[in-house]
Design a protein around this motif. Structure first.
Motif, PDB file in Angstrom:
ATOM      1  N   CYS A 166       0.779  -1.158  -0.178  1.00  0.00           N
ATOM      2  CA  CYS A 166      -0.025   0.051   0.090  1.00  0.00           C
ATOM      3  C   CYS A 166       0.912   1.223  -0.211  1.00  0.00           C
ATOM      4  O   CYS A 166       1.623   1.584   0.789  1.00  0.00           O
ATOM      5  N   HIS A 167       0.470   2.147  -1.196  1.00  0.00           N
ATOM      6  CA  HIS A 167       1.313   3.581  -0.763  1.00  0.00           C
ATOM      7  C   HIS A 167       0.306   4.209  -0.613  1.00  0.00           C
ATOM      8  O   HIS A 167      -1.250   3.937  -1.761  1.00  0.00           O
ATOM      9  N   LEU A 168       0.958   5.535   0.303  1.00  0.00           N
ATOM     10  CA  LEU A 168      -0.769   6.528   0.924  1.00  0.00           C
ATOM     11  C   LEU A 168      -0.910   7.363   0.044  1.00  0.00           C
ATOM     12  O   LEU A 168      -2.066   8.126  -0.244  1.00  0.00           O
ATOM     13  N   ARG A 169       0.127   7.617  -0.435  1.00  0.00           N
ATOM     14  CA  ARG A 169      -0.039   8.631  -1.952  1.00  0.00           C
ATOM     15  C   ARG A 169      -0.237  10.420  -0.891  1.00  0.00           C
ATOM     16  O   ARG A 169       0.797  10.489  -0.036  1.00  0.00           O
ATOM     17  N   MET A 170      -1.131  10.850  -1.558  1.00  0.00           N
ATOM     18  CA  MET A 170      -1.447  12.501  -0.428  1.00  0.00           C
ATOM     19  C   MET A 170      -2.383  12.232   0.350  1.00  0.00           C
ATOM     20  O   MET A 170      -1.956  12.971   1.418  1.00  0.00           O
ATOM     21  N   SER A 171      -3.089  11.803   0.997  1.00  0.00           N
ATOM     22  CA  SER A 171      -4.358  11.560   1.694  1.00  0.00           C
ATOM     23  C   SER A 171      -4.718  10.748   2.095  1.00  0.00           C
ATOM     24  O   SER A 171      -5.738   9.924   2.615  1.00  0.00           O
ATOM     25  N   GLY A 172      -4.138   8.887   2.040  1.00  0.00           N
ATOM     26  CA  GLY A 172      -4.872   7.681   2.422  1.00  0.00           C
ATOM     27  C   GLY A 172      -4.246   7.402   3.648  1.00  0.00           C
ATOM     28  O   GLY A 172      -3.663   7.877   4.637  1.00  0.00           O
ATOM     29  N   ARG A 173      -5.627   6.691   3.944  1.00  0.00           N
ATOM     30  CA  ARG A 173      -5.461   6.962   5.718  1.00  0.00           C
ATOM     31  C   ARG A 173      -5.770   4.544   5.724  1.00  0.00           C
ATOM     32  O   ARG A 173      -6.007   4.597   5.020  1.00  0.00           O
ATOM     33  N   LEU A 174      -4.885   3.981   6.480  1.00  0.00           N
ATOM     34  CA  LEU A 174      -5.422   2.570   7.216  1.00  0.00           C
ATOM     35  C   LEU A 174      -5.275   2.708   8.119  1.00  0.00           C
ATOM     36  O   LEU A 174      -4.503   2.572   9.054  1.00  0.00           O
ATOM     37  N   TYR A 175      -6.576   1.557   9.066  1.00  0.00           N
ATOM     38  CA  TYR A 175      -6.396   1.278  10.246  1.00  0.00           C
ATOM     39  C   TYR A 175      -7.601   0.559  10.661  1.00  0.00           C
ATOM     40  O   TYR A 175      -9.031   0.511   9.424  1.00  0.00           O
ATOM     41  N   VAL A 176      -7.587  -0.447  11.510  1.00  0.00           N
ATOM     42  CA  VAL A 176      -7.707  -1.181  12.617  1.00  0.00           C
ATOM     43  C   VAL A 176      -9.055  -0.514  12.665  1.00  0.00           C
ATOM     44  O   VAL A 176      -8.936   0.036  13.624  1.00  0.00           O
ATOM     45  N   VAL A 177     -10.675  -0.886  13.119  1.00  0.00           N
ATOM     46  CA  VAL A 177     -11.631  -0.738  13.811  1.00  0.00           C
ATOM     47  C   VAL A 177     -12.730  -1.323  13.910  1.00  0.00           C
ATOM     48  O   VAL A 177     -13.230  -1.913  12.553  1.00  0.00           O
TER      49      VAL A 177
END
Length: 274
Positions: free
Chosen positions: A73-84
């Motif tokens: 995964c590349h978040l680039r400008m505004s990516g978010r990756l999280y567990v919820v």
């Protein structure tokens, strides 16, 4: 754009949640975020896989899976990756959701939609081109002043441009290049090849120092970046020049200036970095 400290913080937080978790469901809300393979093949290949220990290379997050696969995964400008928890309402820009076997969800949000995923197979099949050409990791024990000097030697480009070149140093971006150059007392527009040995050593030390400090504060959040537990980073208050245009230099008191170097907005002290 999230840089090395933000992605490393994300890796560390996901390391507390993902290893051993199996993917039970793959929801692709926006197919354009899946770079490789095609979305249907992505769903099929990912379902049933179990996560290992997360890794990082430069600004890329590497999520290894059983069966010799890696979710990149590349978040680039505004990516978010999280567990919820699945009970938490999905944000407007949620584009990919992985349902995990403990009932939680790994969610990917991206307001500007520049980021995305590659599911990489054996032999790096499907890996993004940028991952293949990355330079050395600046926090690797083997990356010393000599390696940095070799990248700068003979270069007419601005030293900041070289620091931003991911083939020269992996993971640095606009924020931490500006901060490291300020700490080293080097003007960002100086030709890279013109730096002397002592200056290269100062720059090497400054890069390491600012990255270590930023990781300790869980990265820098301006508005969009969150870690793997949906928390912002705390390093913004520690920035000495970046986003401080017009504020007094913490060393000499002269106003911080903003110029353009290598096509990027660049912050510096005109006196301390003359």
């Amino acid at each position: 754009m999230p840089e090395l400290p933000e992605v490393e913080t994300l890796r560390r937080t996901l390391a507390r949640r993902l290893p051993g978790r199996q993917v039970r469901r793959v929801d692709v809300i926006r197919p354009g975020q899946i770079r490789h393979p095609a979305p249907d093949a992505f769903r099929s290949a990912l379902t049933g896989r179990t996560f290992g220990e997360p890794g990082r290379r430069g600004k890329y997050l590497l999520l290894p899976l059983d069966g010799d696969r890696t979710l990149v995964c590349h978040l680039r400008m505004s990516g978010r990756l999280y567990v919820v928890s699945p009970e938490v309402p999905r944000a407007r820009h949620t584009h990919v959701v992985l349902g995990l076997d403990d009932g939680t969800e790994l969610r990917y949000e991206d307001q500007r939609t520049f980021g995305g995923f590659h599911l990489v197979g054996p032999g790096d099949e499907g890996a993004p081109a940028g991952l293949r050409t990355l330079g050395p990791e600046p926090l690797d024990p083997d990356w010393g002043p000599e390696q940095l000097a070799a990248e700068l030697k003979g270069r007419r480009a601005a030293v900041k441009a070289v620091l931003l070149d991911q083939r020269a140093v992996a993971g640095l971006g606009n924020i931490y290049a500006d901060e490291a150059l300020f700490r080293a007392g080097i003007h960002p527009a100086r030709p890279a090849g013109a730096l002397g040995g002592a200056e290269v050593e100062r720059l090497h030390r400054a890069v390491r120092e600012v990255l270590d400090n930023a990781i300790a504060r869980r990265g820098t959040t301006f508005s969009l970046y969150l870690d793997g537990e949906a928390r912002p980073g705390d390093f913004y208050s520690e920035l000495r020049v970046y986003d401080r245009e017009g504020e007094p230099c913490p060393r000499c008191g002269r106003p911080i200036a903003k110029i353009r170097v290598a096509g990027r907005g660049t912050h510096l002290c005109p006196r301390c970095q003359a």
